[in-house]
Scaffold this motif. Structure first.
Motif, PDB file in Angstrom:
ATOM      1  N   GLU A 188      28.078  -0.728 -55.213  1.00  0.00           N
ATOM      2  CA  GLU A 188      28.665  -2.150 -55.102  1.00  0.00           C
ATOM      3  C   GLU A 188      27.659  -3.097 -54.470  1.00  0.00           C
ATOM      4  O   GLU A 188      27.348  -4.270 -54.778  1.00  0.00           O
ATOM      5  CB  GLU A 188      30.075  -2.348 -54.481  1.00  0.00           C
ATOM      6  N   GLY A 189      27.055  -2.706 -53.473  1.00  0.00           N
ATOM      7  CA  GLY A 189      25.979  -3.573 -52.699  1.00  0.00           C
ATOM      8  C   GLY A 189      24.764  -3.685 -53.547  1.00  0.00           C
ATOM      9  O   GLY A 189      24.001  -4.739 -53.328  1.00  0.00           O
ATOM     10  N   ALA A 190      24.412  -2.679 -54.462  1.00  0.00           N
ATOM     11  CA  ALA A 190      23.271  -2.868 -54.987  1.00  0.00           C
ATOM     12  C   ALA A 190      23.448  -3.816 -56.348  1.00  0.00           C
ATOM     13  O   ALA A 190      22.662  -4.757 -56.559  1.00  0.00           O
ATOM     14  CB  ALA A 190      22.830  -1.464 -55.556  1.00  0.00           C
ATOM     15  N   ILE A 191      24.691  -3.855 -56.931  1.00  0.00           N
ATOM     16  CA  ILE A 191      25.093  -4.884 -58.002  1.00  0.00           C
ATOM     17  C   ILE A 191      24.948  -6.202 -57.390  1.00  0.00           C
ATOM     18  O   ILE A 191      24.417  -7.126 -58.094  1.00  0.00           O
ATOM     19  CB  ILE A 191      26.445  -4.596 -58.604  1.00  0.00           C
ATOM     20  N   ALA A 192      25.609  -6.421 -56.153  1.00  0.00           N
ATOM     21  CA  ALA A 192      25.620  -7.671 -55.455  1.00  0.00           C
ATOM     22  C   ALA A 192      24.265  -8.299 -55.163  1.00  0.00           C
ATOM     23  O   ALA A 192      24.058  -9.427 -55.457  1.00  0.00           O
ATOM     24  CB  ALA A 192      26.254  -7.743 -54.219  1.00  0.00           C
ATOM     25  N   VAL A 236      18.879   0.279 -60.670  1.00  0.00           N
ATOM     26  CA  VAL A 236      18.730   1.814 -60.900  1.00  0.00           C
ATOM     27  C   VAL A 236      17.996   2.491 -59.633  1.00  0.00           C
ATOM     28  O   VAL A 236      18.440   3.488 -59.236  1.00  0.00           O
ATOM     29  CB  VAL A 236      18.065   2.127 -62.182  1.00  0.00           C
ATOM     30  N   ALA A 237      16.989   1.670 -59.168  1.00  0.00           N
ATOM     31  CA  ALA A 237      16.210   2.513 -58.070  1.00  0.00           C
ATOM     32  C   ALA A 237      16.903   2.504 -56.679  1.00  0.00           C
ATOM     33  O   ALA A 237      17.017   3.136 -55.939  1.00  0.00           O
ATOM     34  CB  ALA A 237      14.728   1.994 -58.078  1.00  0.00           C
ATOM     35  N   PRO A 238      17.215   1.217 -56.622  1.00  0.00           N
ATOM     36  CA  PRO A 238      18.104   1.018 -55.159  1.00  0.00           C
ATOM     37  C   PRO A 238      19.194   1.992 -55.118  1.00  0.00           C
ATOM     38  O   PRO A 238      19.364   2.649 -53.923  1.00  0.00           O
ATOM     39  CB  PRO A 238      18.866  -0.263 -55.015  1.00  0.00           C
ATOM     40  N   ILE A 239      19.971   2.354 -56.275  1.00  0.00           N
ATOM     41  CA  ILE A 239      21.069   3.189 -56.124  1.00  0.00           C
ATOM     42  C   ILE A 239      20.497   4.789 -56.199  1.00  0.00           C
ATOM     43  O   ILE A 239      21.003   5.663 -55.359  1.00  0.00           O
ATOM     44  CB  ILE A 239      21.888   3.173 -57.469  1.00  0.00           C
TER      45      ILE A 239
END
Length: 270
Positions: free
Chosen positions: A141-145, A130-133
Motif C-alpha cells: 500500500e505504501g509503495a503504491i501511494a 516492483v523494486a520497492p516491494i
C-alpha cells in the motif's frame, strides 16, 4: 583492482573536511586489452549536478557504469558516501563484494538508461513499485501511494495503469525516472537519457531533470544536451579518449573552453 595498500578513506586529508558524495580516484577500465578509462579522478558533492560531455567512445558511459559496479574497475577507487563501491577493505587488502553486497549498494545509486528498460508486461505504476516491494520490502500500500506521487511528479498521474507500449518514448523515460526515484537514491545516474527520443519529446524529459536538480538531487548526467548542461549543471566535464580533458563550471567549460579539443567538440554540437 589495483591500489590495495592505501587507506580506503578518500577525503581531502584536511581535518573536519566534508567528503564528497562521489569520489573517484585514478579509475582505470579496459576491455580486451583496450584501455577505455585511463585514470579518471572526479568528485561530486551532495546536491550537485555534473554533466559529462564528449564524443562517442570517450569513456563517459563506461565511467557511469563503473560508479554502480555494473562494470568492474581495473584500477583506482570509487566511493559513494565514503563507502567503496563494489569492494571492501580488510587489513590493507581490497576484496570484491559478493552479489548481495553489491545489490545492497545499488539501492542507493539510481540509474536511468538510454532505452528505458521498462518491463513490458507491467503497467507504469507496477514498474515503479516492483523494486520497492521486492527489494526494499516496503508494504504494498505504501509503495503504491509513493508510486502515484512519483508519477504525478513526472507529469504522468493519469497514466498509472498504462503499459509501456501505450506510452510515447518521452513518457516511458519519465516512468523510468520515477522508477529510479522510488528507491530513494542518494545519487542518480543518467546515461544519455534523451538520445533515443524523437526531438519533440526531449524537452519533457529535460524538464523533469531540471526539476530534480532544483530540488537538490545529486546527479551525474551523460548528455549531448548543451542547453541542459549550461542551465542545470554545477560542473561540466569534457572527456575524450578515456581522460578528463577539461572540467569546471558551465560558464568556463562551455563558454570559455581552454582546451582545443573541447573547443572543437563544442563547435560541432552547438
Amino acid at each position: 583492482m589495483t591500489d590495495t595498500t592505501q587507506d580506503s578513506r578518500l577525503d581531502s586529508g584536511v581535518a573536519g573536511s566534508v567528503e564528497p558524495l562521489l569520489n573517484a580516484r585514478n579509475v582505470h577500465k579496459s576491455f580486451g586489452g583496450v584501455e577505455v578509462l585511463k585514470g579518471i579522478s572526479l568528485t561530486v558533492d551532495a546536491g550537485q549536478v555534473m554533466c559529462l560531455l564528449g564524443p562517442s567512445g570517450s569513456g563517459k558511459s563506461t565511467f557511469l557504469r563503473c560508479i554502480n559496479h555494473l562494470e568492474r574497475i581495473d584500477g583506482g577507487r570509487i566511493s559513494v558516501s565514503g563507502e567503496l563501491v563494489g569492494y571492501a577493505q580488510r587489513q590493507n587488502r581490497i576484496f570484491e563484494m559478493n552479489r548481495r553486497e553489491v545489490a545492497r549498494q545499488r539501492r542507493g545509486i539510481g540509474m536511468v538508461f538510454q532505452r528505458f528498460n521498462l518491463f513490458p508486461h507491467m503497467t507504469a505504476l507496477e514498474n515503479i513499485t516492483v523494486a520497492p516491494i521486492g527489494v526494499r520490502k516496503l508494504p504494498k500500500e505504501g509503495a503504491i501511494a509513493r508510486g502515484k506521487e512519483l508519477l504525478d511528479r513526472v507529469g504522468l498521474a493519469d497514466l498509472a495503469q498504462s503499459y509501456p507500449a501505450q506510452l510515447s518514448g518521452g513518457q516511458q523515460q519519465r516512468v523510468a525516472i520515477a522508477r529510479a526515484l522510488a528507491m530513494d537514491p542518494k545519487l542518480l545516474l543518467f546515461d544519455e537519457p534523451t538520445s533515443a527520443l524523437d526531438p519533440e519529446l526531449v524537452g519533457e524529459v529535460l524538464d523533469v531533470m531540471r526539476g530534480l536538480a532544483a530540488d537538490g538531487m545529486t546527479m551525474i548526467v551523460v548528455t549531448h544536451e548543451i542547453g541542459f548542461a549550461r542551465g542545470a549543471a554545477d560542473q561540466v566535464v569534457f572527456m575524450d579518449a578515456g581522460v578528463v580533458v577539461e572540467s569546471g563550471p558551465p560558464s568556463q567549460v562551455l563558454d570559455n573552453p581552454q582546451n582545443a579539443r573541447t573547443k572543437s567538440f563544442l563547435d560541432s554540437v552547438m
